[in-house]
Design a protein around this motif. Sequence first.
Motif, PDB file in Angstrom:
ATOM      1  N   LEU A 364     -20.332  40.310 105.834  1.00 45.75           N
ATOM      2  CA  LEU A 364     -20.017  41.543 106.319  1.00 45.75           C
ATOM      3  C   LEU A 364     -19.691  41.503 107.945  1.00 45.75           C
ATOM      4  O   LEU A 364     -20.807  41.628 108.574  1.00 45.75           O
ATOM      5  CB  LEU A 364     -20.644  42.703 105.721  1.00 45.75           C
ATOM      6  N   ASN A 365     -18.528  41.945 108.493  1.00 46.00           N
ATOM      7  CA  ASN A 365     -18.407  42.189 109.736  1.00 46.00           C
ATOM      8  C   ASN A 365     -18.636  43.805 110.082  1.00 46.00           C
ATOM      9  O   ASN A 365     -17.692  44.155 110.262  1.00 46.00           O
ATOM     10  CB  ASN A 365     -17.002  41.648 110.124  1.00 46.00           C
ATOM     11  N   TYR A 366     -19.857  43.800 110.016  1.00 45.24           N
ATOM     12  CA  TYR A 366     -20.359  45.196 110.441  1.00 45.24           C
ATOM     13  C   TYR A 366     -20.155  45.565 111.779  1.00 45.24           C
ATOM     14  O   TYR A 366     -19.932  46.611 112.059  1.00 45.24           O
ATOM     15  CB  TYR A 366     -21.760  45.504 109.786  1.00 45.24           C
ATOM     16  N   ALA A 367     -20.066  44.760 112.563  1.00 39.68           N
ATOM     17  CA  ALA A 367     -19.951  45.126 114.020  1.00 39.68           C
ATOM     18  C   ALA A 367     -18.640  45.319 114.565  1.00 39.68           C
ATOM     19  O   ALA A 367     -18.325  45.545 115.577  1.00 39.68           O
ATOM     20  CB  ALA A 367     -20.640  43.702 115.006  1.00 39.68           C
ATOM     21  N   GLY A 368     -17.669  44.795 113.606  1.00 43.01           N
ATOM     22  CA  GLY A 368     -16.397  45.269 114.003  1.00 43.01           C
ATOM     23  C   GLY A 368     -15.544  44.196 115.030  1.00 43.01           C
ATOM     24  O   GLY A 368     -14.610  44.585 115.429  1.00 43.01           O
ATOM     25  N   LYS A 369     -16.205  42.945 115.103  1.00 40.10           N
ATOM     26  CA  LYS A 369     -15.493  42.136 115.853  1.00 40.10           C
ATOM     27  C   LYS A 369     -14.383  41.384 115.431  1.00 40.10           C
ATOM     28  O   LYS A 369     -14.206  40.766 114.334  1.00 40.10           O
ATOM     29  CB  LYS A 369     -16.438  40.849 116.029  1.00 40.10           C
ATOM     30  N   ILE A 370     -13.219  41.581 116.096  1.00 38.51           N
ATOM     31  CA  ILE A 370     -11.975  41.533 115.535  1.00 38.51           C
ATOM     32  C   ILE A 370     -11.778  39.791 115.286  1.00 38.51           C
ATOM     33  O   ILE A 370     -11.970  39.049 116.258  1.00 38.51           O
ATOM     34  CB  ILE A 370     -10.712  42.022 116.651  1.00 38.51           C
ATOM     35  N   GLY A 371     -11.378  39.321 114.262  1.00 35.10           N
ATOM     36  CA  GLY A 371     -11.133  37.883 113.842  1.00 35.10           C
ATOM     37  C   GLY A 371     -12.334  37.504 113.338  1.00 35.10           C
ATOM     38  O   GLY A 371     -12.097  36.634 112.304  1.00 35.10           O
ATOM     39  N   ALA A 372     -13.521  38.145 113.183  1.00 36.80           N
ATOM     40  CA  ALA A 372     -14.626  37.419 112.266  1.00 36.80           C
ATOM     41  C   ALA A 372     -14.764  37.970 111.021  1.00 36.80           C
ATOM     42  O   ALA A 372     -14.159  39.210 110.648  1.00 36.80           O
ATOM     43  CB  ALA A 372     -15.905  37.733 113.101  1.00 36.80           C
ATOM     44  N   ILE A 373     -15.336  37.193 110.165  1.00 34.17           N
ATOM     45  CA  ILE A 373     -15.615  37.637 108.858  1.00 34.17           C
ATOM     46  C   ILE A 373     -16.826  38.224 108.479  1.00 34.17           C
ATOM     47  O   ILE A 373     -17.259  38.699 107.515  1.00 34.17           O
ATOM     48  CB  ILE A 373     -15.195  36.748 107.665  1.00 34.17           C
ATOM     49  N   GLY A 374     -17.728  38.193 109.519  1.00 31.73           N
ATOM     50  CA  GLY A 374     -19.005  38.691 109.191  1.00 31.73           C
ATOM     51  C   GLY A 374     -19.934  37.867 110.591  1.00 31.73           C
ATOM     52  O   GLY A 374     -19.665  37.399 111.542  1.00 31.73           O
TER      53      GLY A 374
END
Length: 612
Positions: A364-374
């Motif tokens: 889960l990309n809880y940090a909101g990093k654009i492009g990442a899936i987690g």
Amino acid sequence: MFLWTQNAVLIVPIALRTLLPYLWMDLLYFGDLLRILVSFSSRRRRRPPFFVLDRFLEQTAAHPHKIFVAFEGESHSYAYTDLRSNKTANALRSHPGYTPGDTVALFMGNEPAFMFTWLALAKLGSPVALLNHNIRTKSLLHCFDCCKAQVLIAAAGTDVLPSLKEQDVTVLLMAKHCDTAGIQSFSDEVDEASDASLPRHLRSHITSKSPAVYIYTSGTTGLPKAAVVNQNRLLTALAVLSANGVTSNDVIYLNLPLYHTAGFIIGFIGAIETGSTIVLKRKFSASQFWDDCRTYSVTVVQYIGEVMRYLCSTPKKDNDKEHKVRLAIGNGIRAEIWREFLNRFGNIQVREFYASTEGNVGFLNYAGKIGAIGRVHFFHQMLFPFTLIQYDTEREEPIRDAKGLCVESPTGETGLLVSKITDIAPFVGYAQNEEQTERKRLRDVLKKGDLYFNSGDLMRIDKDNFIYFQDRVGDTFRWKGENVATNEVSDILTLCDCLKEANVYGVQVPGHEGRIGMAAVTVKEGAQFDGSRIYNHLVNYLPSYARPRFIRIQNVVEVTATFKQMKVKLVEESFDPGRTQHPIYILDDKEKSYIPLTAQVYSSIISGNIKL
């Protein structure tokens, strides 16, 4: 001393923010994981056993008059849904062809009756096979056989194959009247049935390992496979979904197919966990999406595959940011589309995640990093051990060392995601398909005798521990000794002004090693294919080995019901202009353009007179 303490108080937060910028988000996520574990463990210990149905009954008791599902101008409360599912269950019990506990196949699109029927079957203790209502003939029979169902419940207006009747299958049609011989109309029976609660003993045989639903893969290559989702997995999903930031005050827009994992588990089951309201749509419509969100005061939306790009492709409007949507949950959004979506539609939190129907690991990309899936960390590794291993895309197998063990990929390099099969992270496999199940098992990965799940997905982890999806195994191809990721090339192509969509794949050329790049593209409305402009664009962005040598113009890029691009037929037709009516262009370095591929040039390539 006081001054030093005061300075430390100021310096420590700044130092932490600089050296560990994601620490606070990580700590909050650890808290979510702990809550998930506590919730899951407490539910596992409950007696009698606690399952998804029990959570629905809890929500119904807590707020019976709250709207559970809104659909095409009608609204149904939790209490109505409960009673309607009782009616459906009691009507089904009266049929001689059905016994509580029998597997039942649902052949229905997105409509409230789908939800009512699934809850009814849960009350009867029956596993449910969720069939794609768009499939026909061979695929339908194959899907039905996989789950060994005794009964098929189909939507009104469905042409059900007579072949099912020949196999003594009980076919019930959710229609008032049915003119097809041997197929019974079921809606009237449901209307007239009792709405009395179903006795619990009807489902007393269910354990945590009992199959709850069979969800079919998209079938992008060959016939679909039936992934077995047992009760334990659904219970896990309940606990995980509670950490997505959705609450009982939210209104969820569900426009993805209910027969697929995203629509069924994230949308339908997720709403049961949180006690939210569902706005149900028959199918995704980019043109109606935001108007629906405004009409129903939607706060949470789902996406998958290309949905976000379709939304960004609609004509811009002055009221694009006038809505109440605060959260978008899904997977498969590309970085450039992510940025465009936020710029155009406002400050919406995008919760990108990675998971598969049958897989045993998720991110889960809880940090909101654009492009990442987690984002990965030690706690996640401790619960769900996984690694990225080096993969030979030409031989389509993991690279192994002299001891026969797999080789882990260094940080920053692409590798195949594999996850250890454990009691906490099991892999159940596919119904009636041991061969495909075994193909997903990978042995002797890090030590002799270990067992891992082969995700079939190529990933990359950066120095900040964010994980990125690169491509599917089989989609990545090798040309001129280099690996080419089709997703990356597709992203670059669609940045070109005249192109709307791009589906990239590798094709074989006689006399050449590996596979050369080819793209099936659609041209934007009002634009024309500009070979020179595309050539210059690709030269600026891609190395020579990654530039598609052939481009095929299509009216539409074919996708599955969950917006996965179809490639098998395209690969088979290759770049032969005689096998398609679509124009095919070839990259010409002398002309610095893409020029039409003639039959004569094609013959020269096949004969070896022209080397690529």
